[in-house]
Enzyme design. Structure first.
Site, PDB file in Angstrom:
ATOM      1  N   HIS A 195       0.817  -1.210   0.000  1.00  0.00           N
ATOM      2  CA  HIS A 195       0.000   0.000   0.000  1.00  0.00           C
ATOM      3  C   HIS A 195       0.852   1.262   0.000  1.00  0.00           C
ATOM      4  O   HIS A 195       0.469   2.282  -0.572  1.00  0.00           O
ATOM      5  CB  HIS A 195      -0.952  -0.023   1.198  1.00  0.00           C
ATOM      6  CG  HIS A 195      -2.093  -0.969   1.004  1.00  0.00           C
ATOM      7  ND1 HIS A 195      -2.919  -1.365   2.018  1.00  0.00           N
ATOM      8  CD2 HIS A 195      -2.541  -1.602  -0.116  1.00  0.00           C
ATOM      9  CE1 HIS A 195      -3.841  -2.192   1.541  1.00  0.00           C
ATOM     10  NE2 HIS A 195      -3.629  -2.349   0.261  1.00  0.00           N
TER      11      HIS A 195
ATOM     12  N   GLU B  96      -7.698 -16.752 -16.865  1.00  0.00           N
ATOM     13  CA  GLU B  96      -6.611 -16.563 -15.909  1.00  0.00           C
ATOM     14  C   GLU B  96      -5.932 -17.877 -15.552  1.00  0.00           C
ATOM     15  O   GLU B  96      -4.824 -17.883 -15.013  1.00  0.00           O
ATOM     16  CB  GLU B  96      -7.152 -15.936 -14.617  1.00  0.00           C
ATOM     17  CG  GLU B  96      -7.867 -14.609 -14.822  1.00  0.00           C
ATOM     18  CD  GLU B  96      -8.734 -14.255 -13.640  1.00  0.00           C
ATOM     19  OE1 GLU B  96      -8.284 -13.457 -12.796  1.00  0.00           O
ATOM     20  OE2 GLU B  96      -9.865 -14.774 -13.558  1.00  0.00           O
TER      21      GLU B  96
ATOM     22  N   ASP C 211      -2.763 -12.933 -13.195  1.00  0.00           N
ATOM     23  CA  ASP C 211      -2.930 -14.259 -12.613  1.00  0.00           C
ATOM     24  C   ASP C 211      -2.506 -15.355 -13.583  1.00  0.00           C
ATOM     25  O   ASP C 211      -1.958 -16.376 -13.167  1.00  0.00           O
ATOM     26  CB  ASP C 211      -4.391 -14.470 -12.191  1.00  0.00           C
ATOM     27  CG  ASP C 211      -4.662 -13.937 -10.793  1.00  0.00           C
ATOM     28  OD1 ASP C 211      -3.700 -13.820 -10.006  1.00  0.00           O
ATOM     29  OD2 ASP C 211      -5.819 -13.630 -10.475  1.00  0.00           O
TER      30      ASP C 211
ATOM     31  N   CYS D 102      -6.780  -7.481 -19.995  1.00  0.00           N
ATOM     32  CA  CYS D 102      -6.999  -6.462 -18.969  1.00  0.00           C
ATOM     33  C   CYS D 102      -5.930  -6.506 -17.883  1.00  0.00           C
ATOM     34  O   CYS D 102      -6.044  -5.798 -16.890  1.00  0.00           O
ATOM     35  CB  CYS D 102      -8.378  -6.626 -18.333  1.00  0.00           C
ATOM     36  SG  CYS D 102      -8.601  -8.175 -17.439  1.00  0.00           S
TER      37      CYS D 102
END
Length: 598
Positions: A203, A444, A468, A515
């Protein structure tokens, strides 16, 4: 760490290599800083002390939550609510009933003070979450724990790094930077960040990127020489240069200025479809979880949304959102785009994205277990509710529904049957929806990638999640620093899988997009274009860079370089080949790209 001089004019020049986490180039004086650990006093309580100690804990929790709300609001004004939501996650941690129960248990049953309760709870929960392969839950826990301990100790705020006396911007060098540390920094004095720990998915790294602060991690900061003079930090290449020569400094300052200029220039070129140099139309879409924080002009210019992550609505809630709450959220997003297409991915939690109010069994390999579509099919009430909300929203815009983590064609057929059942319910209730709403599948899992032709025959569209897909194909956790070098989406095997999906979809006459991060990284975007992809979905802030690249390259050039890449054996050879063409056709992008491997 490596030493040496390129031009003989910088004796003692040291190049330190780490992991790039926030792009950009900066020059500044080094500031070594580490927050002093907060003391944790141990006090035995009597039963009579317990009510008062519980009040101390309750007050610390209340003040900490208020502080996090203030930080989220302040940071949200700078970077948008999307990245500031990190602090919403921390607020949910503070409200977690199980965590609060553990805190009270230490006080009530072990008769120990609140500081010990916080320390022990953070330690225990960190151990439980240590195997979560993505996100940053352990760092968030430590951050929340520090904040609570400061409140209990009567320290209202953390100790900030000292300001520069010379007025020169500083390179902050520290062992670890938690999200609250990053938010509290004086950005007017900060040039860059160098840390020992914290990967690209942390983060703190997300905030650094959002705030435009170059950052490098995985550096042995304890053994860096604390010498004076300027440092050069290259957050794009993951390098720190100590004791640079005057020539180094001049080049770095010029490059830093050019980086800022080009980034600002590209940000205004986002309108309409992209076109190659020979006028082939390319669809460029964006990945979002909401529109908060995106400039209105950018939203107005979008061709569409290729991936709307609905799980963030669930993650920002303290309980499962109702059908009406979901419907209003999805309808607002669809109406905001008008007649442009918006693809909603159904909830993708489990594995690396836990919900604080929905506890899943702890497993050694959570990303291989109960997550994505697997969870939705085994938790039908949640899935039905979301599908009803999405179908109702389809009456207000061009909605597509995308299901994640498809492993078998049989799973997709079950989803189609459930969707048909929900449509029947809405008809009987007289609720409007788009009768022809498209239903797509994410690719994925390597096995379904190999069976892409069969899946494409069943689905209305495919979307390749290369993050993934690469992770599963390479058997590599992309957020584990010990094996991070093995996570290479340009591995020949991964490229072959993605090309196989593109070809399978084309044979079935089914639209396909990518994506994952490959869509927005210029080298891999060029490769995908050459492999036949015509629809790319990426972060809004990467879109102008890819648009500029495509405008400068012909389809023939892309196809030729893709054919050459598929003949090569190593990632380094492939990246070097692609990078060379990118820089050749769009030299102005060089400062925005990672260095080509030598």
């Amino acid at each position: 760490m490596s030493g040496g001089s390129d031009d003989g004019s910088s004796a003692g020049r040291i190049v330190v290599r780490g992991v790039p986490v926030a792009p950009g180039l900066a020059v500044g004086a080094a500031l070594f800083h580490d927050e002093v650990d907060i003391d944790v006093p141990v006090r035995a309580l009597t039963p009579e002390d317990v009510p008062g100690e519980l009040r101390r804990l309750s007050n610390a929790l209340r003040v900490a939550k208020r502080q996090l709300q203030e930080v989220e609001q302040s940071i949200g004004k700078e970077v948008g609510r999307r990245d500031a939501r990190i602090f919403s996650v921390q607020q949910l941690l503070l409200d977690d009933p199980a965590l609060r129960r553990d805190l009270r248990k230490t006080i009530e049953e072990r008769l120990l003070n609140a500081e010990v309760a916080v320390h022990d709870a953070v330690a225990a929960w960190s151990e439980r979450l240590a195997n979560v392969p993505a996100g940053d839950p352990v760092a968030d826990l430590r951050d929340v724990g520090r904040r609570l301990l400061r409140q209990l100790a009567g320290q209202a705020k953390r100790r900030p790094p000292p300001a520069s006396k010379s007025g020169e911007k500083q390179v902050l060098v520290t062992r670890e930077l938690l999200p609250s540390d990053t938010a509290a920094l004086d950005r007017s004095q900060l040039a860059a960040i160098v840390t020992a720990s914290g990967g690209g998915a942390s983060h703190a790294a997300i905030l650094a990127r959002a705030l435009g602060i170059p950052a490098v991690t995985d550096v042995d900061v304890a053994n860096l020489p604390a010498r004076g003079g300027a440092w050069i930090v290259d957050g794009t290449r993951g390098e720190v240069l100590l004791n640079p020569s005057p020539a180094d400094l001049e080049r770095a300052r010029e490059a830093a200025a050019e980086f800022e200029r080009l980034r600002d220039e590209l940000a205004v070129h986002t309108r309409g479809f992209a076109r190659t140099a020979d006028d082939v139309a390319i669809e460029l879409l964006v990945n979002v979880e909401n529109f908060t924080g995106l400039p209105e002009e950018l939203i107005d210019d979008l061709s569409g949304v290729g991936l709307y992550r609905t799980e963030f609505l669930f993650m920002a809630s303290s309980s499962f959102p109702t059908e009406q709450q979901q419907y209003e959220h999805y309808r607002h997003a669809a109406e905001r785009l008008g007649q442009r297409e918006i693809t909603f991915r159904t909830i993708d939690v489990g594995g690396d994205k836990p919900l604080p109010y929905f506890r899943l069994p702890s497993k050694p390999n959570p990303v291989l277990g109960w997550r994505g579509l697997r969870l939705s099919l085994q938790w039908p009430d949640m899935f039905y509710t979301q599908l009803r909300a999405l179908l109702r929203a389809s009456a207000h815009g061009r909605v597509r529904i995308l299901v994640p983590m498809v492993t078998m064609v049989e799973e997709f057929r079950r989803v189609r049957a459930i969707l048909t059942e929900v449509q029947g319910d809405l008809r009987r209730e007289g609720l409007p929806f788009d009768e022809a709403v498209p239903l797509g599948a994410m690719v994925e899992v390597p096995a379904i990638a190999l069976a892409a032709r069969s899946l494409a025959s069943e689905a209305d569209f495919l979307s390749v999640g290369t993050n993934d897909l690469s992770q599963y194909a390479l058997a590599t956790d992309r957020n584990n620093a010990r094996v991070a070098e093995l996570y290479q989406p340009l591995h020949p095997g991964v490229i072959s899988l993605v090309r196989h999906v593109i070809r399978g979809a084309a044979e079935a006459g089914t639209p396909v997009s990518v994506c994952g991060e490959m869509a927005g990284e210029p080298d891999s975007a060029l490769l995908l274009l050459g492999c036949g992809l015509r629809s790319f979905s990426m972060s809004p802030y990467l879109l102008p860079v890819v648009r500029r690249l495509f405008a400068n390259v012909t389809l023939a050039q892309a196809e030729a370089v893709a054919a050459q890449a598929l003949e090569l054996s190593t990632v380094a050879e492939i990246r070097q080949l692609l990078h060379r063409l990118v820089v050749e056709v769009a030299p102005e992008l060089a400062t925005l790209l990672p260095a080509s491997p030598s």
